[in-house]
Scaffold this motif. Structure first.
Motif, PDB file in Angstrom:
ATOM      1  N   LEU A 103     -61.458 -14.248 -68.204  1.00 19.38           N
ATOM      2  CA  LEU A 103     -61.978 -15.608 -68.109  1.00 19.38           C
ATOM      3  C   LEU A 103     -61.413 -16.326 -66.887  1.00 19.38           C
ATOM      4  N   GLN A 104     -60.105 -16.171 -66.649  1.00 17.35           N
ATOM      5  CA  GLN A 104     -59.515 -16.844 -65.491  1.00 17.35           C
ATOM      6  C   GLN A 104     -60.061 -16.275 -64.185  1.00 17.35           C
ATOM      7  N   ASN A 105     -60.418 -15.007 -64.196  1.00 18.49           N
ATOM      8  CA  ASN A 105     -60.945 -14.389 -62.984  1.00 18.49           C
ATOM      9  C   ASN A 105     -62.358 -14.844 -62.652  1.00 18.49           C
ATOM     10  N   VAL A 106     -63.050 -15.471 -63.593  1.00 14.97           N
ATOM     11  CA  VAL A 106     -64.403 -15.946 -63.292  1.00 14.97           C
ATOM     12  C   VAL A 106     -64.430 -17.465 -63.156  1.00 14.97           C
ATOM     13  N   THR A 107     -63.271 -18.102 -63.040  1.00 10.54           N
ATOM     14  CA  THR A 107     -63.223 -19.536 -62.751  1.00 10.54           C
ATOM     15  C   THR A 107     -62.926 -19.735 -61.264  1.00 10.54           C
ATOM     16  N   GLY A 108     -62.855 -20.975 -60.832  1.00  9.37           N
ATOM     17  CA  GLY A 108     -62.668 -21.252 -59.410  1.00  9.37           C
ATOM     18  C   GLY A 108     -61.403 -22.012 -59.095  1.00  9.37           C
ATOM     19  N   GLU A 109     -60.321 -21.729 -59.838  1.00  8.69           N
ATOM     20  CA  GLU A 109     -59.075 -22.454 -59.583  1.00  8.69           C
ATOM     21  C   GLU A 109     -58.517 -22.140 -58.200  1.00  8.69           C
ATOM     22  N   GLU A 110     -59.049 -21.107 -57.545  1.00 10.39           N
ATOM     23  CA  GLU A 110     -58.617 -20.796 -56.184  1.00 10.39           C
ATOM     24  C   GLU A 110     -58.840 -21.974 -55.229  1.00 10.39           C
ATOM     25  N   LEU A 111     -59.769 -22.861 -55.603  1.00  9.81           N
ATOM     26  CA  LEU A 111     -60.075 -23.973 -54.704  1.00  9.81           C
ATOM     27  C   LEU A 111     -58.941 -24.971 -54.565  1.00  9.81           C
ATOM     28  N   PHE A 112     -57.967 -24.956 -55.462  1.00 10.29           N
ATOM     29  CA  PHE A 112     -56.839 -25.867 -55.279  1.00 10.29           C
ATOM     30  C   PHE A 112     -56.051 -25.510 -54.022  1.00 10.29           C
ATOM     31  N   SER A 113     -56.066 -24.236 -53.642  1.00  9.34           N
ATOM     32  CA  SER A 113     -55.419 -23.872 -52.381  1.00  9.34           C
ATOM     33  C   SER A 113     -56.144 -24.504 -51.202  1.00  9.34           C
ATOM     34  N   GLN A 114     -57.460 -24.681 -51.323  1.00 12.73           N
ATOM     35  CA  GLN A 114     -58.225 -25.359 -50.279  1.00 12.73           C
ATOM     36  C   GLN A 114     -57.765 -26.800 -50.117  1.00 12.73           C
ATOM     37  N   GLY A 115     -57.558 -27.493 -51.235  1.00  8.23           N
ATOM     38  CA  GLY A 115     -57.069 -28.862 -51.172  1.00  8.23           C
ATOM     39  C   GLY A 115     -55.658 -28.946 -50.622  1.00  8.23           C
ATOM     40  N   THR A 116     -54.800 -27.993 -51.029  1.00  3.11           N
ATOM     41  CA  THR A 116     -53.424 -27.969 -50.525  1.00  3.11           C
ATOM     42  C   THR A 116     -53.390 -27.809 -49.020  1.00  3.11           C
ATOM     43  N   LEU A 117     -54.192 -26.875 -48.493  1.00  2.00           N
ATOM     44  CA  LEU A 117     -54.207 -26.650 -47.048  1.00  2.00           C
ATOM     45  C   LEU A 117     -54.812 -27.842 -46.313  1.00  2.00           C
ATOM     46  N   SER A 118     -55.833 -28.459 -46.873  1.00  2.00           N
ATOM     47  CA  SER A 118     -56.440 -29.630 -46.229  1.00  2.00           C
ATOM     48  C   SER A 118     -55.428 -30.757 -46.097  1.00  2.00           C
ATOM     49  N   ALA A 119     -54.604 -30.963 -47.125  1.00  2.00           N
ATOM     50  CA  ALA A 119     -53.576 -31.997 -47.057  1.00  2.00           C
ATOM     51  C   ALA A 119     -52.541 -31.667 -45.983  1.00  2.00           C
TER      52      ALA A 119
END
Length: 503
Positions: A103-119
C-alpha cells in the motif's frame, strides 16, 4: 456496446463480493484494525483503494482503468484472505506487513522530498547573498579599525589600481561611512561585483510518513552592488539545481526528484556606528521532475481468473512552481583586540507554491496519481553570533570566522497533500472527481486521500567556519563550511566559495 470477457465478469463479481463482505473482511477494515499496525499513510491509501475498486467494475474493459481494477482487486482479496477463511482466488498470498508495504508503495509520499528541496532552493540563494553582505561589512570598515592593516609593500604600490589599507584614514567614507571624499576616491569604485557558488549534500532518514533520500545541490549567484556613504544596495540573479535519490527498502522502491530554480533578488544594508541593518527579497521560479517506483510482490502463481504477478511500475511527473522570500537582519558589531564579535537577529519568510500535476506511466498502467497544488510557508527567527579574526599579512588580511545560529520555525503545522488515482478523472460516472477536483468529503471523490508529512522540527542550529582573504586591490576571496545540527531526520553539509571585487 463494449464486449466483456467471461474472465472479466468473474473478476468483477469477485471484486464486488470481497468489497461487500461483513465487518473486518475488506481492505478498509484491515488498515483500520490497530492490531495490524497500519500507519496514517497506509490507512489513507487503503481506504482510497477500497473505495474506488467497486466503481471501476463497469468501466474497466481496457487500458489504465483495467490495470487499476486488477491492482485494487488483488490488494482487497489479499486483505480478505488475511482476515477470513474465504481464500479469495486473487490473493497475493503475502503477509500483513507485506500488504502494508505494498500500500505504501502505491502512494505518493515521495513528493514531500520535492517540497523539501524546493524550500532549500530559497535557502541557497539567501545564504549566498548573506555571504556577500557579510563580506562587504567585515571586509571594509572592520578591517581598518584598530590599525589592523595590510603591510606596506608591493601590494600597496601607487601604480596599483588601489592603495594599501595603511594609506586609508580610519574615517574614510569608503571604510566607515564618513570622512574625506579624497579617501573614498582612493578606495576605488563604489560599484562592486560578486560571484558565489555553493555545494550542499545531505540525507534524510526514512520515517512512517516520509521517504528517506540522499541529496546533492549546486547554487550559483552573480550580483552587483553600489556602496553608499553609510550602506549598500544591490541586485543578483541565481540558479539552483537540487537532486535527490530515494532510498530503496521494504516501504520505498526507489526513484528520484530534481528541482531547478532561477531567481532574482534585491538587497540592501545600512550601517550606523556599531549597528547594522540589512534586508533581502527574492522572487523565483521552480521546475521539478519526479520519478517513483510502485512495486510489490505476489506469491500466488495460480491467481485466477487473471494472473497477478505483482507490480513494478515507473511513474513520472513534472510541474512548475514559484516562490517569494524575504528576510531582515539587525546586528551589532563589537571589537576585542584582533577579533570582531557580531550578534544578529533575523526574521525570514518564505512562500512556495507548486502546481498540481498528474503522473504518467509509459507502460499504460493505472497506478498514476494526480496531486493537488502544494503550498509551503515558513516564518523563522534566527539568532546568531560570529567571531571574526583579523591577521595582517604582506598580501592583505586573513579573516577566520566561526558562526553559530539558532533557528526557530513558527509555521510548524504538518504539510498536507491531497492525491487521487488519475483514472478517476476518466471514469465519467456520477460521483467521480474530474480534473483538478480534490475533495476529502465522502461522495465527492472516490479515491482522494490525504498524505501528511512528519511533525516539523521547530528548532535547529547551523554552525559554520570560514576563511577569507582581503587584498589591497579590494578583492576578497572567501570559503565557508556550514553544518546543520539538531534536526531529527535531516543532515546537511554545505561548502561555499565566493569572490568579490570592485570595478
Amino acid at each position: 456496446m463494449k464486449k466483456i470477457s467471461i474472465k472479466l465478469l468473474v473478476l468483477m463479481f469477485t471484486c464486488g463480493l470481497c468489497a461487500t463482505q461483513a465487518v473486518a473482511q475488506n481492505l478498509e477494515d484491515f488498515v483500520n484494525d490497530p492490531q495490524n499496525g497500519a500507519s496514517d499513510l497506509q490507512q489513507a491509501v487503503g481506504i482510497a483503494v477500497q473505495a474506488i475498486c467497486p466503481n471501476l467494475g463497469g468501466f474497466a474493459a481496457t487500458g489504465a482503468q483495467l490495470d487499476l481494477f486488477l491492482r485494487c482487486n488483488e490488494l482487497i482479496n489479499t486483505a480478505v484472505d488475511l482476515q477470513t477463511p474465504l481464500a479469495p482466488p486473487r490473493s497475493l498470498l503475502i503477509t500483513g506487513d507485506e500488504l502494508l508495504a505494498a500500500l505504501q508503495n502505491v502512494t505518493g509520499e515521495e513528493l514531500f522530498s520535492q517540497g523539501t528541496l524546493s524550500a532549500r532552493v530559497t535557502n541557497g540563494q539567501f545564504s549566498n547573498i548573506a555571504g556577500r553582505l557579510n563580506a562587504l561589512r567585515l571586509g571594509g570598515a572592520s578591517a581598518a579599525m584598530g590599525g589592523r592593516v595590510a603591510s606596506a609593500g608591493p601590494y600597496s604600490d601607487p601604480d596599483r589600481s588601489s592603495p594599501g589599507y595603511g594609506e586609508l584614514s580610519l574615517d574614510s567614507r569608503w571604510l566607515t561611512g564618513g570622512g574625506a571624499a579624497g579617501d573614498a576616491d582612493a578606495a576605488g569604485s563604489r560599484v562592486g561585483w560578486f560571484l558565489e557558488g555553493s555545494f550542499n549534500t545531505g540525507d534524510r532518514d526514512q520515517t512512517a510518513s516520509e521517504d528517506g533520500f540522499d541529496f546533492d545541490s549546486i547554487s550559483l549567484t552573480l550580483g552587483l552592488d553600489y556602496s553608499l556613504d553609510s550602506g549598500v544596495i544591490g541586485v543578483s540573479v541565481g540558479v539552483d539545481d537540487y537532486d535527490a535519490d530515494l532510498v530503496t527498502n521494504a516501504l520505498v522502491s526507489g526513484g528520484s526528484v530534481e528541482v531547478e530554480g532561477t531567481s532574482g533578488s534585491v538587497f540592501a544594508a545600512l550601517y550606523r556606528g556599531n549597528m547594522y541593518f540589512d534586508g533581502i527579497i527574492s522572487f523565483g521560479s521552480l521546475d521539478s521532475d519526479t520519478s517513483r517506483t510502485a512495486f510489490y510482490t505476489s506469491n500466488n502463481s495460480n491467481c485466477a481468473p487473471v494472473a497477478c504477478p505483482g507490480e513494478n511500475a515507473t511513474l513520472t511527473g513534472e510541474t512548475d512552481g514559484d516562490y517569494v522570500a524575504a528576510g531582515v537582519t539587525v546586528g551589532y558589531d563589537a571589537n576585542r583586540g584582533k577579533w570582531d564579535i557580531s550578534t544578529t537577529l533575523s526574521v525570514a519568510y518564505r512562500d512556495i507554491e507548486i502546481d498540481g500535476y498528474t503522473e504518467s506511466d509509459a507502460a499504460g498502467g493505472g497506478l498514476s496519481l494526480s496531486y493537488a497544488d502544494q503550498k509551503i510557508e515558513s516564518l523563522r527567527s534566527i539568532l546568531g553570533i560570529s567571531f571574526t579574526g583579523n591577521f595582517s599579512r604582506n598580501f592583505g588580511i586573513l579573516r577566520p570566522q566561526l558562526r553559530i545560529e539558532w533557528h526557530h520555525e513558527f509555521e510548524d503545522d504538518q504539510t498536507q497533500l491531497v492525491a487521487k488515482y488519475a483514472v478517476e478523472e476518466q471514469l465519467g460516472i456520477p460521483g467521480a472527481a474530474g480534473p483538478g477536483v480534490f475533495s476529502l468529503i465522502p461522495g465527492e471523490c472516490f479515491s482522494c486521500f490525504l498524505i501528511k508529512s512528519d511533525v516539523i522540527d521547530t528548532d535547529f542550529a547551523i554552525v559554520g567556519i570560514g576563511l577569507s582573504a582581503v587584498f589591497s586591490q579590494r578583492t576578497q576571496i572567501y570559503f565557508v563550511y556550514d553544518a546543520l545540527l539538531g534536526l531529527d531526520n535531516l543532515s546537511s553539509n554545505a561548502f561555499s566559495v565566493g569572490i568579490r571585487g570592485q570595478f
